[in-house]
Scaffold this motif. Sequence first.
Motif, PDB file in Angstrom:
ATOM      1  N   LEU A   1       0.839  -1.201   0.000  1.00  0.00           N
ATOM      2  CA  LEU A   1       0.000   0.000   0.000  1.00  0.00           C
ATOM      3  C   LEU A   1       0.874   1.251   0.000  1.00  0.00           C
ATOM      4  O   LEU A   1       0.602   2.233  -0.715  1.00  0.00           O
ATOM      5  CB  LEU A   1      -0.916  -0.010   1.227  1.00  0.00           C
ATOM      6  CG  LEU A   1      -1.840   1.203   1.373  1.00  0.00           C
ATOM      7  CD1 LEU A   1      -2.785   1.310   0.195  1.00  0.00           C
ATOM      8  CD2 LEU A   1      -2.628   1.137   2.678  1.00  0.00           C
TER       9      LEU A   1
ATOM     10  N   GLU B   1       3.858   1.509  -1.170  1.00  0.00           N
ATOM     11  CA  GLU B   1       4.442   1.659  -2.502  1.00  0.00           C
ATOM     12  C   GLU B   1       3.438   2.257  -3.477  1.00  0.00           C
ATOM     13  O   GLU B   1       3.768   3.111  -4.294  1.00  0.00           O
ATOM     14  CB  GLU B   1       4.918   0.298  -3.015  1.00  0.00           C
ATOM     15  CG  GLU B   1       5.415   0.382  -4.432  1.00  0.00           C
ATOM     16  CD  GLU B   1       5.966  -0.931  -4.930  1.00  0.00           C
ATOM     17  OE1 GLU B   1       6.304  -1.783  -4.102  1.00  0.00           O
ATOM     18  OE2 GLU B   1       6.056  -1.086  -6.160  1.00  0.00           O
ATOM     19  N   GLN B   2       2.211   1.804  -3.349  1.00  0.00           N
ATOM     20  CA  GLN B   2       1.161   2.323  -4.229  1.00  0.00           C
ATOM     21  C   GLN B   2       0.986   3.826  -4.048  1.00  0.00           C
ATOM     22  O   GLN B   2       0.697   4.548  -4.993  1.00  0.00           O
ATOM     23  CB  GLN B   2      -0.155   1.607  -3.914  1.00  0.00           C
ATOM     24  CG  GLN B   2      -1.327   2.052  -4.771  1.00  0.00           C
ATOM     25  CD  GLN B   2      -1.360   1.311  -6.087  1.00  0.00           C
ATOM     26  OE1 GLN B   2      -1.221   0.107  -6.146  1.00  0.00           O
ATOM     27  NE2 GLN B   2      -1.537   2.053  -7.169  1.00  0.00           N
ATOM     28  N   LEU B   3       1.164   4.282  -2.822  1.00  0.00           N
ATOM     29  CA  LEU B   3       0.946   5.697  -2.529  1.00  0.00           C
ATOM     30  C   LEU B   3       2.210   6.534  -2.715  1.00  0.00           C
ATOM     31  O   LEU B   3       2.164   7.760  -2.603  1.00  0.00           O
ATOM     32  CB  LEU B   3       0.438   5.848  -1.082  1.00  0.00           C
ATOM     33  CG  LEU B   3      -0.914   5.199  -0.788  1.00  0.00           C
ATOM     34  CD1 LEU B   3      -1.224   5.253   0.702  1.00  0.00           C
ATOM     35  CD2 LEU B   3      -2.022   5.858  -1.584  1.00  0.00           C
ATOM     36  N   SER B   4       3.303   5.865  -2.985  1.00  0.00           N
ATOM     37  CA  SER B   4       4.565   6.599  -3.079  1.00  0.00           C
ATOM     38  C   SER B   4       4.633   7.480  -4.312  1.00  0.00           C
ATOM     39  O   SER B   4       5.158   8.583  -4.272  1.00  0.00           O
ATOM     40  CB  SER B   4       5.744   5.619  -3.104  1.00  0.00           C
ATOM     41  OG  SER B   4       5.937   5.063  -1.826  1.00  0.00           O
ATOM     42  N   LYS B   5       4.117   6.975  -5.399  1.00  0.00           N
ATOM     43  CA  LYS B   5       4.147   7.765  -6.620  1.00  0.00           C
ATOM     44  C   LYS B   5       2.929   8.682  -6.672  1.00  0.00           C
ATOM     45  O   LYS B   5       1.880   8.364  -6.125  1.00  0.00           O
ATOM     46  CB  LYS B   5       4.156   6.858  -7.842  1.00  0.00           C
ATOM     47  CG  LYS B   5       5.384   5.975  -7.909  1.00  0.00           C
ATOM     48  CD  LYS B   5       5.454   5.224  -9.222  1.00  0.00           C
ATOM     49  CE  LYS B   5       5.818   6.156 -10.361  1.00  0.00           C
ATOM     50  NZ  LYS B   5       6.010   5.450 -11.636  1.00  0.00           N
ATOM     51  N   SER B   6       3.116   9.816  -7.313  1.00  0.00           N
ATOM     52  CA  SER B   6       1.991  10.731  -7.455  1.00  0.00           C
ATOM     53  C   SER B   6       1.806  11.072  -8.921  1.00  0.00           C
ATOM     54  O   SER B   6       2.472  11.954  -9.452  1.00  0.00           O
ATOM     55  CB  SER B   6       2.236  12.000  -6.656  1.00  0.00           C
ATOM     56  OG  SER B   6       1.220  12.943  -6.935  1.00  0.00           O
TER      57      SER B   6
ATOM     58  N   GLN C   1      -4.918   7.291  -8.411  1.00  0.00           N
ATOM     59  CA  GLN C   1      -3.774   6.781  -7.656  1.00  0.00           C
ATOM     60  C   GLN C   1      -3.752   5.258  -7.638  1.00  0.00           C
ATOM     61  O   GLN C   1      -2.693   4.638  -7.667  1.00  0.00           O
ATOM     62  CB  GLN C   1      -3.839   7.320  -6.222  1.00  0.00           C
ATOM     63  CG  GLN C   1      -2.695   6.878  -5.348  1.00  0.00           C
ATOM     64  CD  GLN C   1      -1.485   7.761  -5.524  1.00  0.00           C
ATOM     65  OE1 GLN C   1      -1.577   8.977  -5.508  1.00  0.00           O
ATOM     66  NE2 GLN C   1      -0.322   7.154  -5.709  1.00  0.00           N
ATOM     67  N   LEU C   2      -4.939   4.676  -7.597  1.00  0.00           N
ATOM     68  CA  LEU C   2      -5.025   3.222  -7.502  1.00  0.00           C
ATOM     69  C   LEU C   2      -5.052   2.548  -8.864  1.00  0.00           C
ATOM     70  O   LEU C   2      -5.026   1.321  -8.959  1.00  0.00           O
ATOM     71  CB  LEU C   2      -6.285   2.838  -6.710  1.00  0.00           C
ATOM     72  CG  LEU C   2      -6.319   3.314  -5.260  1.00  0.00           C
ATOM     73  CD1 LEU C   2      -7.678   3.030  -4.629  1.00  0.00           C
ATOM     74  CD2 LEU C   2      -5.217   2.654  -4.450  1.00  0.00           C
TER      75      LEU C   2
ATOM     76  N   LYS D   1      -2.869   2.667 -11.366  1.00  0.00           N
ATOM     77  CA  LYS D   1      -1.617   2.048 -11.752  1.00  0.00           C
ATOM     78  C   LYS D   1      -1.206   1.020 -10.712  1.00  0.00           C
ATOM     79  O   LYS D   1      -1.530   1.151  -9.538  1.00  0.00           O
ATOM     80  CB  LYS D   1      -0.518   3.110 -11.898  1.00  0.00           C
ATOM     81  CG  LYS D   1      -0.843   4.137 -12.956  1.00  0.00           C
ATOM     82  CD  LYS D   1       0.327   5.042 -13.236  1.00  0.00           C
ATOM     83  CE  LYS D   1       1.426   4.325 -13.975  1.00  0.00           C
ATOM     84  NZ  LYS D   1       2.538   5.204 -14.349  1.00  0.00           N
ATOM     85  N   SER D   2      -0.506   0.018 -11.157  1.00  0.00           N
ATOM     86  CA  SER D   2      -0.022  -0.994 -10.237  1.00  0.00           C
ATOM     87  C   SER D   2       1.473  -1.164 -10.430  1.00  0.00           C
ATOM     88  O   SER D   2       1.919  -1.916 -11.290  1.00  0.00           O
ATOM     89  CB  SER D   2      -0.738  -2.322 -10.478  1.00  0.00           C
ATOM     90  OG  SER D   2      -0.143  -3.313  -9.667  1.00  0.00           O
ATOM     91  N   PRO D   3       2.258  -0.478  -9.636  1.00  0.00           N
ATOM     92  CA  PRO D   3       3.707  -0.569  -9.789  1.00  0.00           C
ATOM     93  C   PRO D   3       4.194  -2.001  -9.685  1.00  0.00           C
ATOM     94  O   PRO D   3       5.120  -2.398 -10.384  1.00  0.00           O
ATOM     95  CB  PRO D   3       4.243   0.280  -8.629  1.00  0.00           C
ATOM     96  CG  PRO D   3       3.084   0.831  -7.907  1.00  0.00           C
ATOM     97  CD  PRO D   3       1.837   0.371  -8.521  1.00  0.00           C
TER      98      PRO D   3
ATOM     99  N   ILE E   1      -5.197  -4.294  -1.488  1.00  0.00           N
ATOM    100  CA  ILE E   1      -4.800  -2.900  -1.312  1.00  0.00           C
ATOM    101  C   ILE E   1      -5.924  -1.948  -1.686  1.00  0.00           C
ATOM    102  O   ILE E   1      -6.210  -0.970  -0.988  1.00  0.00           O
ATOM    103  CB  ILE E   1      -3.548  -2.618  -2.168  1.00  0.00           C
ATOM    104  CG1 ILE E   1      -2.322  -3.264  -1.533  1.00  0.00           C
ATOM    105  CG2 ILE E   1      -3.335  -1.129  -2.334  1.00  0.00           C
ATOM    106  CD1 ILE E   1      -1.109  -3.156  -2.406  1.00  0.00           C
TER     107      ILE E   1
ATOM    108  N   ILE F   1      -8.568  -1.901   0.956  1.00  0.00           N
ATOM    109  CA  ILE F   1      -8.153  -1.110   2.113  1.00  0.00           C
ATOM    110  C   ILE F   1      -8.305   0.378   1.835  1.00  0.00           C
ATOM    111  O   ILE F   1      -8.933   1.119   2.602  1.00  0.00           O
ATOM    112  CB  ILE F   1      -6.681  -1.425   2.472  1.00  0.00           C
ATOM    113  CG1 ILE F   1      -6.546  -2.850   3.001  1.00  0.00           C
ATOM    114  CG2 ILE F   1      -6.157  -0.426   3.504  1.00  0.00           C
ATOM    115  CD1 ILE F   1      -5.107  -3.298   3.191  1.00  0.00           C
TER     116      ILE F   1
END
Lengths: 230, 230
Positions: A159, A161-166, B162-163, B165-167, B191, B194
Motif C-alpha cells: 500500500l 508503494e502504491q501511494l509513493s508515486k503521485s 492513484q489506484l 496504476k499498479s507498480p 490494497i 483497504i
Amino acid sequence: MGRLHGMTRSRSWRSEEVARNDRALLRAAREVLAVDGAHASVAAIAARAGVGVGSLYRRYRTKQELFQRLCLIALREYLDAANEGLAMDDTWQGLMHYAMASIRSGPGSLAPAAGTFDVTDEMTELARRGDRAVAELVQRAHRAGVLRAGVTAVDLELLIEQLSKSPLQEQLQCQGRTELYDAALNARERIITIALDGLRAGPAGALPGQAPGYELFTMRWAPPEGETAE
Amino acid sequence: MGRLHGMTRSRSWRSEEVARNDRALLRAAREVLAVDGAHASVAAIAARAGVGVGSLYRRYRTKQELFQRLCLIALREYLDAANEGLAMDDTWQGLMHYAMASIRSGPGSLAPAAGTFDVTDEMTELARRGDRAVAELVQRAHRAGVLRAGVTAVDLELLIEQLSKSPLQEQLQCQGRTELYDAALNARERIITIALDGLRAGPAGALPGQAPGYELFTMRWAPPEGETAE
DNA sequence: TCAGTTGCGGAGTGATTCGCTCCGCACAAG
DNA sequence: CTTGTGCGGAGCGAATCACTCCGCAACTGA
C-alpha cells in the motif's frame, strides 16, 4: 539553467559548494526517477539539479552508481522511519509515522530502477532489518487492536508503494504547471489520509483473497536471470 | 515473435480475425501504456498484442490515433460505470461499483499519454457527463451518510487515479515473472479494498487541508501552450 | 490447378535520444 | 602574470524511436 557560473559564490567553496551540489543531485535524481521511471536520463537529473552533466559524472562514475547511492539512502530512511515508529508510545501513531515517512521518501519511488543496478550486501541487510522492524510494528498494532484484522506487513508495504508515486504531481511538473503545485500537494495529503485510514480496525469487512507472501516484495531487487529482462 | 502466421485459423476470417486483432491491440496498448508511461513504443504494443507493427499501422494511421481511440473507450467505460453506480439501490455499493470499474479500466492508466494527442469534442463531452454523474454519486452518498465527511468528487477521482496504476504488476511483467502474476492480482485487490474503505463514514478524523478544485483534474487534458511540455 | 487478392510479420530508415567523454572557461592562489 | 581546479555543456557513437515497405502465406473464383 542559464549562465550563473561563478558569480555569487566567493569564499571557501572548496567543499561547501561540492556538498551542496551533491545534495541537489540526489534530490533531483529521486524526483526525476519518480517522474520518468526507468527512462530517467542523466541529462534530466543534472538539469533539475541545476548542474552540468560533467559535475554529475565527476561525483558518480556511472548512472548505476548514482542510483545505488540513492537506493541506499532511501533504505536508511526507511529503516529509521520504522524504528522511530517503534519508539513511539501510541501504537497507531507509530504505524502512521512509519507509513508517512516511507511514502514520502520511500523506496517505492525508485522501484522502476530496480533490476537496473546491482544490489549490494549493505542494501539487502538494510532491507532485511527494515522489514523486520515493520513486521514488529504490524504485530504490535494487531495486539493493540488498532489495525484492521487480516492486514499483513506485505499488505502495508505494498500500500505504501502504491501511494509513493503521485501521477498528478508527475504530470503537473512534466507540463511545467508550477502554479498548481501547492494544490496538488494538498490533494495528495488528503488521498493518503483516506487510503491509510482504511487500515484502521473498524466495521469494514474482511479483506478479499489470502495474505500475499513476501516473495512479491523481495523478488524485484534480484534480476531474474539474463541481466535486465526478457 | 514466433512463426504462427496462418496455420490454425481456417474459416471466414475476413473480419473475424481482424476484430480479434483490433481488440488485442487495444488491450495491449492500454497495458503497455500503463507500464511504460509516456514512452510507450508502438513496437512494444504490437509485440504484446502478438501482431506485427504493420498490422497496427494498417488499422491506425498513427500512434496518436491509437491513443485517441483508447482514451475514448476508457471514457465511455468511465461514464457507464458511473451511471451503473447511480442505478444501484444501495448507495455505498453504487459508489464502490463505479470506483472498482473506474480503477480497472480507468483513464488513470492513460494519464501519461495526456497532452500527447489532441482532445476531440466527443472526449470532453464524455468527460463532462462522467464528472457530472460522479458528482451526483458523491452527493447521494453524502446524503445517505455513508461517505466520509469532507470527501469531494475530486478527492474520489484522484484516489481512483492513484489506484489505477499498479507498480507491482508493472515491474512483474516487465521482468517476465508470470508465475507471480496471480499473487500480485490478489495483493492488489486487497490494497484497493483497504484504500477504498478509507472513504467510509466512520470514526476517522477530518481530512487535512481544504478540498481540491476541479482544475487539478481538467488541466491535464489541455496541453498548456507550446505543444508538448517544458 | 493456378493467377489474383488480401492482410500479415518484421526488416529497413531517417530522426531522435541515450549514457558518457572531453574541452574551454571562470576563478582563486602563487 | 601563470598555474591549478572544478565547472557547464557541446559532441560522440550507440541505441531506440515512429513509421514505411515488401515478400509471403492463406484464401477465392475459375
